[in-house]
Scaffold this motif. Structure first.
Motif, PDB file in Angstrom:
ATOM      1  N   UNK A  61      -6.475   2.937  -2.172  1.00  0.00           N
ATOM      2  CA  UNK A  61      -5.033   3.155  -1.421  1.00  0.00           C
ATOM      3  C   UNK A  61      -4.388   4.403  -1.822  1.00  0.00           C
ATOM      4  N   UNK A  62      -4.724   5.073  -2.892  1.00  0.00           N
ATOM      5  CA  UNK A  62      -4.200   6.497  -3.236  1.00  0.00           C
ATOM      6  C   UNK A  62      -4.771   7.461  -2.289  1.00  0.00           C
ATOM      7  N   UNK A 111      -7.235   0.405  -6.297  1.00  0.00           N
ATOM      8  CA  UNK A 111      -6.246   1.171  -6.438  1.00  0.00           C
ATOM      9  C   UNK A 111      -6.480   2.700  -5.731  1.00  0.00           C
ATOM     10  N   UNK A 159       0.895  -1.494  -0.015  1.00  0.00           N
ATOM     11  CA  UNK A 159       0.058   0.103   0.067  1.00  0.00           C
ATOM     12  C   UNK A 159       0.670   1.415   0.146  1.00  0.00           C
ATOM     13  N   UNK A 160       2.112   1.191   0.044  1.00  0.00           N
ATOM     14  CA  UNK A 160       3.054   2.048   0.191  1.00  0.00           C
ATOM     15  C   UNK A 160       3.110   2.808   1.437  1.00  0.00           C
ATOM     16  N   UNK A 175       2.468  13.340  -6.821  1.00  0.00           N
ATOM     17  CA  UNK A 175       2.394  11.959  -7.764  1.00  0.00           C
ATOM     18  C   UNK A 175       1.017  11.507  -7.429  1.00  0.00           C
ATOM     19  N   UNK A 195      -3.262   7.561   1.085  1.00  0.00           N
ATOM     20  CA  UNK A 195      -1.997   8.250   0.908  1.00  0.00           C
ATOM     21  C   UNK A 195      -2.391   9.779   0.819  1.00  0.00           C
TER      22      UNK A 195
END
Lengths: 223, 223
Positions: free
Chosen positions: A151-152, A148, A58-59, A81, A155
């Motif tokens: 997850x972003x 996706x 997941x970063x 980003x 962040x």
DNA sequence: CTTCTCCAAATTATAGATAATTTTTGATTC
DNA sequence: GAATCAAAAATTATCTATAATTTGGAGAAG
């Protein structure tokens, strides 16, 4: 009843840790020691290691072999980003979702916007904001794309919480309303282009003040 | 020397399994039994479980609690979803990479295209194709974006290999050349729009023949 | 004060055991 | 012969204990 939806210990751990990282309770660079976490959750290190892998994907954490896992750091470059990736993917999702949107969904999204406007703190605002985006995008029915985006979104929220650690003032989200208006009138392309601009506002020129604190005004729109 | 870059056993296992899944050696729905895999790699089940988590995050395997892990299945709908995500993200990457592209990079990309045209089988073609895309996108210098594109590329390749299981004929990739020409002439926007169309060709109307085989011609461009 | 050596702590991985659950097999019944 | 239900086997998920490897620092020597 009251059965918990989290079936494996590993998934429960990764969820809790992800939440803590996003909310800023675990700060960037902090080492995540498997034995400590195992002890806290009353488990062994095995499910903890599995949870680490999830966080890595997941970063939210980075793992250096033989050196352990630490909370991922993030700079403005990465925030931009993430914002651009979100913009690109949310536009795609909205294009597909548009034709499946019902008045009921749009009403719920409007209610979420109102709740965001009335939010007392940044966490409540983020919760409402996330609900707005989820409501209008979920009908695209593309699970991989939605995962996706989720997850972003996490962040993004992490950055939002870190920037707004102190001080929070109510605002009105005009972009959300403009998007809803366009959708109600069947102008999906216009809704998508507002959404694209809206999401990209994140991470735009935060103009940090002296002590590393960040001026809230720089994030007029952080959706 | 000859030290392998894969430091942990878990990462090595996940890489090997991912490769097998993508190449179709492990077919969709197949159960991945941790003890068998552990035995094959001469390890215990712990790193195997970690590898499973990685594969799950990549969308190559799905895990049902208490029921084990199996190779993810994929239908045409998901292939299209992946293609659209790739198109959106690769366009974003190219827009940022364009200003950092050097003649040397473009020459290398052209060489990759030539190798693809001369490829003897679908695996060689895919390897060259992947190199082309990586070469022109990597200079965007956005690691999270590139990692996402890589995962999507793997999913695309999986579909490609499954469709082209039997029969392979050489072709010339005109899109790649058009993209390179536009980039050499500084027309980044045009390059991006060709790339967008190019990637979205994947998963377009495969028109399966009687026995479940798929007509190769339906995938004239699968980049 | 710098550098070197050595020790403690942490990570990565192995091995074996156990409880829970799923799947398979087998027996019994209709 | 087919269907159903129970026992057995296999598999997952987990824990405990332990070995090997590496990092990082404490303290000694120059």
């Amino acid at each position: 009843m009251a059965k918990e939806p989290e079936d494996t210990i590993a998934s429960r751990i990764s969820r809790v840790l992800a939440d803590r990282i996003v909310r800023g309770e675990l700060s960037a660079g902090l080492r995540l020691r498997q034995d400590h976490i195992a002890e806290e959750f009353g488990t062994s290190h095995v499910p903890v290691r599995e949870a680490f892998r999830r966080l890595e994907a997941q970063g939210l954490a980075i793992s250096e072999p033989r050196r352990g896992v630490r909370v991922a750091s993030f700079d403005l470059k990465e925030v931009r980003e993430v914002a651009e990736m979100r913009a690109a993917l949310e536009v795609l999702a909205l294009r597909h979702a548009a034709k499946h949107l019902t008045p009921a969904i749009l009403d719920a999204a409007e209610e979420a916007t109102r709740e965001g406007d009335a939010a007392a703190d940044v966490h409540a605002w983020e919760e409402a904001n996330r609900r707005f985006h989820t409501l209008i995008l979920a009908p695209c029915n593309m699970s991989r794309l939605l995962a996706s985006i989720d997850d972003l979104h996490a962040a993004s929220a992490r950055f939002l919480f870190s920037a707004w650690r102190s001080g929070w003032e109510k605002r009105t989200d005009h972009d959300h309303r403009a998007i809803l208006l366009a959708l109600r009138q069947g102008r999906a392309d216009e809704a998508a282009s507002i959404l694209e601009r809206h999401v990209q506002w994140i991470g735009r020129a935060p103009k940090s003040t002296q002590k590393g604190a960040v001026a809230p005004d720089a994030f007029a729109i952080v959706g």
